[in-house]
Write a protein that holds these residues in place. Structure first.
Motif: not given
Lengths: 302, 302
Positions: B195-208
């Protein structure tokens, strides 16, 4: 000056000599021979010779049910006539020995209603026709919107039911599968359990207050109202005109559609609401619009 | 000549001095004080004084997230600022002591991309922004389409899921509930159970290459692709530009949207297909577009 308009439909090719005020001075028709494209060209030439033997009307406006390129020279394809990548303007110009202004039939009808019918005075007009399919036309600040590839205004193909009924366009759930005259007859035949029900029969059942007929009619108006509620977010028309065979039902059609439309209007209550009107030119809108387009912008295209 | 563009957003008021080629020469910003409308007017005046103290830029272009009337004088309402039937143009003209050209923020951004960004050369441009909501703009033959009441291009409010998620506009199932940056974060937080995922966090998850992040991303691209497939039937754009915060994902976004779009394209294979491009001006599109509109049509409205 008078102008000549031709409307190539699925079953009939209509022609008319139209004055500058949009009044039809003379009209005639030929049957459409859809299987032989040259036959259509010949029939148009025949009509033009009959209606304007001396060629005084100049450019001929031709409305046709087809996807046209931006320059209104070539037909990408037509749902009813076997034209694929066909140079219609050249073929007609040669056969008629005079300039030709081609337009999509729904656009020509929308233009006719904008200039001389229910759409007069609109800043931004959206026209929808409820017939065999759902046709559409957009006029914005006095200009017909034709789009980047020439096929703007195909309003029957917005999706209102994702994954819904298959459509002739290859997609599913298109507005025209739920809000056309064809859809109305399909639903009414089902509700009235009468596979042989005709449009006239349905009209009589509606007049007699048959609740099953009314239910079918309301269902189609609901679908159209929901479709329009989506569409107004795109071009924000101040006037919406409903035409096509179903429009013979009269003002009740606009009232019902408006009801369903307003209950789905985005940001309702906070901004002005489009006026809903029934078309006034009937099936002459196409020839009248085509003639006027020939008069106003005879030189469109290279 | 140089022109001044202001973009009043939900959190920041951005200003820039822009040259005739769309390049930003100088820029500055102020925080948006949404609860006190006069504070916004004062902040704009302050920015203008800072960027163009001698008033040499003339008309000031102002982009604002609001439903505007046709004449671009009054705000019907704004989702973020407490303006209702507010005479914004008069208020700004008085505060700045110079002419003002107001435009909806998504329209200004679309105009910026059309003139100097990813939309250059388009005959008919459709711009969609994937941010807090889904914004939109339409440019046809070099003209911004504003519609009969001034609110054309609200593309986030076509319905793609009838009876679906409630939208701030009062309707249900609007495109922006499924294809905005907000929707992407909602879906990603659900799939990643964070629930605390940030846009930057999502961007990193996508990159990974996190498959759950990818699934959320594809779902949003699918929704946007289906929305565009409906929208192209209306205005038939030759170029579709995708902007907003989600566009930072780059070309993969356009590729995925195009894939889903083409599988729902009406009459696919029979007519040309719109090119899908990612916006190139980022969050400066609004100020650049507003400045250019001030330069080109400074006198719009009475």
């Amino acid at each position: 000056v008078n102008a000549l308009g031709i409307d190539i439909g699925g079953t009939t090719i209509a022609g008319a000599l139209v004055d500058a005020g949009g009044a039809i001075l003379e009209s005639s028709a030929r049957p459409t021979t859809a299987t032989r494209p040259e036959g259509i060209i010949e029939a148009v030439a025949d009509l033009v010779a009959e209606l304007d033997p001396e060629g005084s009307a100049g450019t001929v406006g031709v409305a046709v049910a087809a996807f046209l390129d931006r320059t209104r020279s070539n037909v990408f394809f037509s749902p009813n006539i076997s034209w694929v990548d066909f140079p219609l303007r050249q073929a007609l110009t040669e056969a008629l020995s005079r300039p030709v202004r081609i337009e999509n039939d729904a656009n020509a009808a929308g233009w006719g209603e904008f200039r001389f019918g229910a759409g007069r005075g609109a800043q931004s007009l959206m026209m929808l026709t409820m017939g065999t399919g759902v046709g559409g036309a957009l006029v914005d600040e006095g200009r017909l919107i034709i789009g980047g590839f020439g096929s703007a205004g195909e309003l029957g193909h917005i999706v209102i039911e994702p994954g819904g009924r298959p459509c002739g366009c290859g997609n599913r759930g298109c507005l025209e599968q739920y809000a056309s005259g064809t859809a109305l007859m399909r639903i009414a035949r089902d509700y009235l359990e009468d596979p042989g029900l005709t449009p006239d029969g349905l009209a009589r059942a509606l007049e007699a207050g048959d609740p099953r007929a009314m239910k079918a009619f309301v269902e189609v108006c609901d679908a159209m109202g929901r479709g329009i509620a989506s569409l107004v977010s795109v071009t924000d028309p101040d006037v919406v005109v409903i035409g096509g065979g179903v429009a013979k039902a009269g003002p009740i059609l606009a009232t019902l559609i408006q009801q369903h439309f307003e209950s789905h209007y985005p940001a309702g209550g906070k901004r002005p609401v489009a006026a809903m009107r029934v078309a006034t030119l009937g099936n002459t809108a196409g020839v009248i619009g085509a003639a006027d387009l020939a008069r106003i912008s005879p030189t469109l295209g290279p």
